[in-house]
Motif scaffolding. Sequence first.
Motif, PDB file in Angstrom:
ATOM      1  N   MET A 335       0.824  -1.213   0.000  1.00 24.44           N
ATOM      2  CA  MET A 335       0.000   0.000   0.000  1.00 24.44           C
ATOM      3  C   MET A 335       0.858   1.263   0.000  1.00 24.44           C
ATOM      4  O   MET A 335       0.564   2.224  -0.703  1.00 24.44           O
ATOM      5  CB  MET A 335      -0.920   0.011   1.228  1.00 24.44           C
ATOM      6  CG  MET A 335      -2.120  -0.886   1.113  1.00 24.44           C
ATOM      7  SD  MET A 335      -3.161  -0.485  -0.314  1.00 24.44           S
ATOM      8  CE  MET A 335      -3.843   1.082   0.196  1.00 24.44           C
ATOM      9  N   THR A 336       1.903   1.235   0.806  1.00 20.87           N
ATOM     10  CA  THR A 336       2.768   2.416   0.884  1.00 20.87           C
ATOM     11  C   THR A 336       3.356   2.731  -0.482  1.00 20.87           C
ATOM     12  O   THR A 336       3.276   3.853  -0.978  1.00 20.87           O
ATOM     13  CB  THR A 336       3.926   2.160   1.877  1.00 20.87           C
ATOM     14  OG1 THR A 336       3.359   1.909   3.164  1.00 20.87           O
ATOM     15  CG2 THR A 336       4.865   3.350   1.954  1.00 20.87           C
ATOM     16  N   GLN A 337       3.913   1.726  -1.101  1.00 17.12           N
ATOM     17  CA  GLN A 337       4.606   1.988  -2.355  1.00 17.12           C
ATOM     18  C   GLN A 337       3.629   2.295  -3.496  1.00 17.12           C
ATOM     19  O   GLN A 337       3.925   3.115  -4.358  1.00 17.12           O
ATOM     20  CB  GLN A 337       5.524   0.818  -2.696  1.00 17.12           C
ATOM     21  CG  GLN A 337       6.754   1.283  -3.459  1.00 17.12           C
ATOM     22  CD  GLN A 337       7.873   0.267  -3.408  1.00 17.12           C
ATOM     23  OE1 GLN A 337       8.064  -0.387  -2.384  1.00 17.12           O
ATOM     24  NE2 GLN A 337       8.602   0.126  -4.487  1.00 17.12           N
ATOM     25  N   ALA A 338       2.459   1.649  -3.466  1.00 16.38           N
ATOM     26  CA  ALA A 338       1.463   1.952  -4.496  1.00 16.38           C
ATOM     27  C   ALA A 338       1.044   3.420  -4.375  1.00 16.38           C
ATOM     28  O   ALA A 338       0.942   4.144  -5.373  1.00 16.38           O
ATOM     29  CB  ALA A 338       0.256   1.027  -4.359  1.00 16.38           C
ATOM     30  N   ALA A 339       0.833   3.863  -3.154  1.00 14.18           N
ATOM     31  CA  ALA A 339       0.382   5.244  -2.945  1.00 14.18           C
ATOM     32  C   ALA A 339       1.456   6.248  -3.355  1.00 14.18           C
ATOM     33  O   ALA A 339       1.198   7.201  -4.090  1.00 14.18           O
ATOM     34  CB  ALA A 339      -0.010   5.446  -1.474  1.00 14.18           C
ATOM     35  N   VAL A 340       2.665   6.015  -2.885  1.00 14.10           N
ATOM     36  CA  VAL A 340       3.746   6.971  -3.152  1.00 14.10           C
ATOM     37  C   VAL A 340       4.053   7.039  -4.646  1.00 14.10           C
ATOM     38  O   VAL A 340       4.195   8.112  -5.223  1.00 14.10           O
ATOM     39  CB  VAL A 340       5.019   6.572  -2.372  1.00 14.10           C
ATOM     40  CG1 VAL A 340       6.188   7.450  -2.778  1.00 14.10           C
ATOM     41  CG2 VAL A 340       4.770   6.673  -0.883  1.00 14.10           C
ATOM     42  N   THR A 341       4.125   5.883  -5.293  1.00 15.10           N
ATOM     43  CA  THR A 341       4.495   5.886  -6.706  1.00 15.10           C
ATOM     44  C   THR A 341       3.380   6.460  -7.570  1.00 15.10           C
ATOM     45  O   THR A 341       3.641   7.153  -8.550  1.00 15.10           O
ATOM     46  CB  THR A 341       4.838   4.469  -7.201  1.00 15.10           C
ATOM     47  OG1 THR A 341       3.765   3.591  -6.848  1.00 15.10           O
ATOM     48  CG2 THR A 341       6.130   3.976  -6.586  1.00 15.10           C
ATOM     49  N   HIS A 342       2.150   6.170  -7.213  1.00 11.90           N
ATOM     50  CA  HIS A 342       1.053   6.753  -7.989  1.00 11.90           C
ATOM     51  C   HIS A 342       1.185   8.270  -7.992  1.00 11.90           C
ATOM     52  O   HIS A 342       0.998   8.928  -9.006  1.00 11.90           O
ATOM     53  CB  HIS A 342      -0.300   6.350  -7.390  1.00 11.90           C
ATOM     54  CG  HIS A 342      -1.442   7.141  -7.932  1.00 11.90           C
ATOM     55  ND1 HIS A 342      -2.108   8.102  -7.209  1.00 11.90           N
ATOM     56  CD2 HIS A 342      -2.009   7.139  -9.166  1.00 11.90           C
ATOM     57  CE1 HIS A 342      -3.040   8.655  -7.977  1.00 11.90           C
ATOM     58  NE2 HIS A 342      -3.011   8.090  -9.154  1.00 11.90           N
ATOM     59  N   ARG A 343       1.544   8.788  -6.871  1.00 13.80           N
ATOM     60  CA  ARG A 343       1.622  10.222  -6.733  1.00 13.80           C
ATOM     61  C   ARG A 343       2.889  10.805  -7.383  1.00 13.80           C
ATOM     62  O   ARG A 343       2.836  11.791  -8.110  1.00 13.80           O
ATOM     63  CB  ARG A 343       1.632  10.532  -5.248  1.00 13.80           C
ATOM     64  CG  ARG A 343       1.349  11.947  -5.001  1.00 13.80           C
ATOM     65  CD  ARG A 343       0.752  12.114  -3.647  1.00 13.80           C
ATOM     66  NE  ARG A 343       0.802  13.517  -3.337  1.00 13.80           N
ATOM     67  CZ  ARG A 343       0.485  14.018  -2.187  1.00 13.80           C
ATOM     68  NH1 ARG A 343       0.079  13.220  -1.224  1.00 13.80           N
ATOM     69  NH2 ARG A 343       0.553  15.294  -1.985  1.00 13.80           N
ATOM     70  N   ALA A 344       3.999  10.158  -7.124  1.00 17.01           N
ATOM     71  CA  ALA A 344       5.261  10.770  -7.538  1.00 17.01           C
ATOM     72  C   ALA A 344       5.656  10.408  -8.968  1.00 17.01           C
ATOM     73  O   ALA A 344       6.115  11.249  -9.721  1.00 17.01           O
ATOM     74  CB  ALA A 344       6.367  10.365  -6.582  1.00 17.01           C
ATOM     75  N   ILE A 345       5.489   9.160  -9.350  1.00 18.25           N
ATOM     76  CA  ILE A 345       5.936   8.770 -10.689  1.00 18.25           C
ATOM     77  C   ILE A 345       5.013   9.356 -11.750  1.00 18.25           C
ATOM     78  O   ILE A 345       5.450   9.820 -12.790  1.00 18.25           O
ATOM     79  CB  ILE A 345       6.022   7.239 -10.818  1.00 18.25           C
ATOM     80  CG1 ILE A 345       7.125   6.716  -9.902  1.00 18.25           C
ATOM     81  CG2 ILE A 345       6.271   6.819 -12.272  1.00 18.25           C
ATOM     82  CD1 ILE A 345       7.398   5.241 -10.014  1.00 18.25           C
ATOM     83  N   PHE A 346       3.719   9.362 -11.445  1.00 14.50           N
ATOM     84  CA  PHE A 346       2.778   9.846 -12.455  1.00 14.50           C
ATOM     85  C   PHE A 346       2.312  11.267 -12.167  1.00 14.50           C
ATOM     86  O   PHE A 346       1.386  11.773 -12.768  1.00 14.50           O
ATOM     87  CB  PHE A 346       1.609   8.868 -12.572  1.00 14.50           C
ATOM     88  CG  PHE A 346       2.081   7.500 -12.930  1.00 14.50           C
ATOM     89  CD1 PHE A 346       2.512   7.233 -14.221  1.00 14.50           C
ATOM     90  CD2 PHE A 346       2.185   6.496 -11.984  1.00 14.50           C
ATOM     91  CE1 PHE A 346       3.008   5.989 -14.560  1.00 14.50           C
ATOM     92  CE2 PHE A 346       2.679   5.244 -12.315  1.00 14.50           C
ATOM     93  CZ  PHE A 346       3.094   4.993 -13.601  1.00 14.50           C
ATOM     94  N   ASP A 347       2.980  11.893 -11.205  1.00 12.69           N
ATOM     95  CA  ASP A 347       2.712  13.289 -10.893  1.00 12.69           C
ATOM     96  C   ASP A 347       1.231  13.542 -10.638  1.00 12.69           C
ATOM     97  O   ASP A 347       0.653  14.485 -11.150  1.00 12.69           O
ATOM     98  CB  ASP A 347       3.216  14.190 -12.040  1.00 12.69           C
ATOM     99  CG  ASP A 347       3.185  15.653 -11.646  1.00 12.69           C
ATOM    100  OD1 ASP A 347       3.398  15.939 -10.453  1.00 12.69           O
ATOM    101  OD2 ASP A 347       2.925  16.496 -12.514  1.00 12.69           O
TER     102      ASP A 347
END
Length: 697
Positions: A335-347
């Motif tokens: 969950m942590t990584q899904a949330a962070v990457t959704h936000r940061a990688i895809f802006d």
Amino acid sequence: ASSASSASSASSPSSLLQPHHRHHHRCHLRLLNGQQWRGVSTSTAAAAPPSSSSGEEHGPLMLHPKFWQTLDDSGGPAHFWGEQARRHITWYHDFHTVQHHDTDRGIVSWFLGGILNASCASNCGRCNNVIPVVKPTNYSELHAHSANSQLHLKLAGVKQVSYSELHAQVCKLANVLKLAGVKKGDRVCLYMPMTPYVVYAMLACARIGAVHSVVFAGFSATSLRSRILDAGCKVVITADEAVRGGKRIPLRQTVADALASDGCADLVSTVLVQRRTGVEGGLRAGDIDLIDAMAKERPYCEPEMLFSEEPLFMLYTSGSTGQPKGLVHSTAGYMTQAAVTHRAIFDYQPGDVYACVADVGWITGHSYVVYGPLANGATTLLFESIPTYPDSGRYWEMVERYGINQFFTTPTAIRRLMKDADEFVTKYDRSSLRVLGSAGEPLNPEAWKWYHNVVGDGRCDIIDSWWQTETGAPMLAPLVGTNNHKPGAAMQPFFGITPAILNDDVRSAVLRACVYRNPSMARTIHGDHERYTSTYWGVYPGYYFTGDGARRDEDGHLWITGRVDDVINVSGHRMGTAEIESALLEHGGVAEAAVVGYPHDVKGQGVYAYVILKAGERVTAETADELKAAVRRSIGGLAVPDVIQITPDLPKTRSGKIMRRILRKIAANQYDDLGDVTTLSNPEAVTAIIDDHKAIH
Ligand code: WTA
């Protein structure tokens, strides 16, 4: 490899290890120093201005100088992920230890002592927020089945689900599952179309601590059966029919076929059926009508308290051997990584409309249709159809209609669409787009350029992300706003990711992509922890081995060179060649089969099957079709060979091993580059195969 300390204290597994993290952190530091996270190239009217204060809910991610400090000095990635987990996840109880690894025994654990529930982090946690909306693209192709499909499309509405409705529906479905006897830890199989119900079902499982196993609704009854059996699912959730590209797909029938074996029928006690089309006879005796059952339930269900490492879901994928692997993902790390990457990688910025058109049957759908966006309170879009229905403008019409800001698809879809006139794209308003994502297979430079120039009008970031079912989230991706992209796969590690390119011995030219630790790594293979440990952690002690090859260029960017094992990637669908070979052998006339991938202009890789028939079998006009049907039956349409070459012999080593290297070259028309064939026990087979290959093409 055993330690509970931070990543930076790791010792190198071999002298050839080229640890990458020091380099890339410095590199990013220099790159971003003094700049804003959003960078220079991407802002549009739709973007909220980034806030600069740290700790603020919607501030820019990870630009606080503290991050750089922690990455470089104290604690490294572990510290970074610890901060992210506290920031992005709603915890009932804080964790006491960020990570503990003992990779010799395949132990990977993060956020120990923490207690949470994924369905709460993703929807309850947002209940008090301003309400974003989940927008399924429900053009309702339901009506599109009849004679004049295009006409009916106009009639169809779009279903929008608010977070509060999502929450209520998840609770109701969770109560239905409880009534069916599903308990924490039980596995539930989901074989469903892309409608909000599949999201309700996933989160309902999460809510009661059950483990969902989504099986892509294009898999055959045989594949479904083996996945139900392997996971030990007592409950299956399905729909009467799916509707895709104007066609109806009889899901309940396929489930019935899957259950038509003693073992499976005894195991599965309950089949819940969503009436998707309402076709007559869609429900069978003993089925529970999902929508009716939900209507009777209370829209409240107490969430199960789960420790961080308890499983959230499992998902099957292919390896080198015939048996697919049920990879198990953890609750908190994933969950942590899904949330962070959704936000940061895809802006993703609050208020954006985010559209990943993947099916939830794949990891991309899990992370970027469901868990990542919902954890961030985003508007996420479900896409039920195919990119070419009713015509090749479908995606871009959607972009215009919903004002999509981030659009995420596969290289295969891009290559397919670029064959048609650009007009299909350009006639729609795409000014809302900021980020164009891609994953699952290499995005070749031509496709990259078309995506960038035609779809993105040359102003959007192309985010080609490299990752796997196992990693749960991208390991490598370019950084939005840096203008630092190289078409074709040059990538940089995401924050907190430590890739390494490792080598077996000095002489070997094959370099392998490995990754140090990260929270969303799969934790085990269901029912086979030994296989998990040896496949992933046993090759380069302390490092996760991806199965991909890689190289680093002079700028320090990583290029993925493709699988180094017998896994092929057809239209972004990952399969083991061994699975397809055994499917071919199901056809009684086949003595031996060897399957390889070959370059295919749309699918990336096509399936090329070399088949030896049994003595006395005659090749008829139907043989190829029969062989294809065997594969369709056993795996599904996605694995059907593009080319079948019936051959009297296959090149083998003296110990009897098929030389796939040679077969791959021939399938790719590279006759001159076969390498050493003198070690073969039957070098004459090669000449015969080449002659036949030329005759086919
Ligand atoms: C390949 C899909 C090149 C790779 C998310 C990996 C890629 C396999 C990329 C995993 C990319 C994935 N560029 N190759 N951007 N993304 N791959 O498990 O070979 O379905 O090992 O996960 O796809 O496929 P999977």
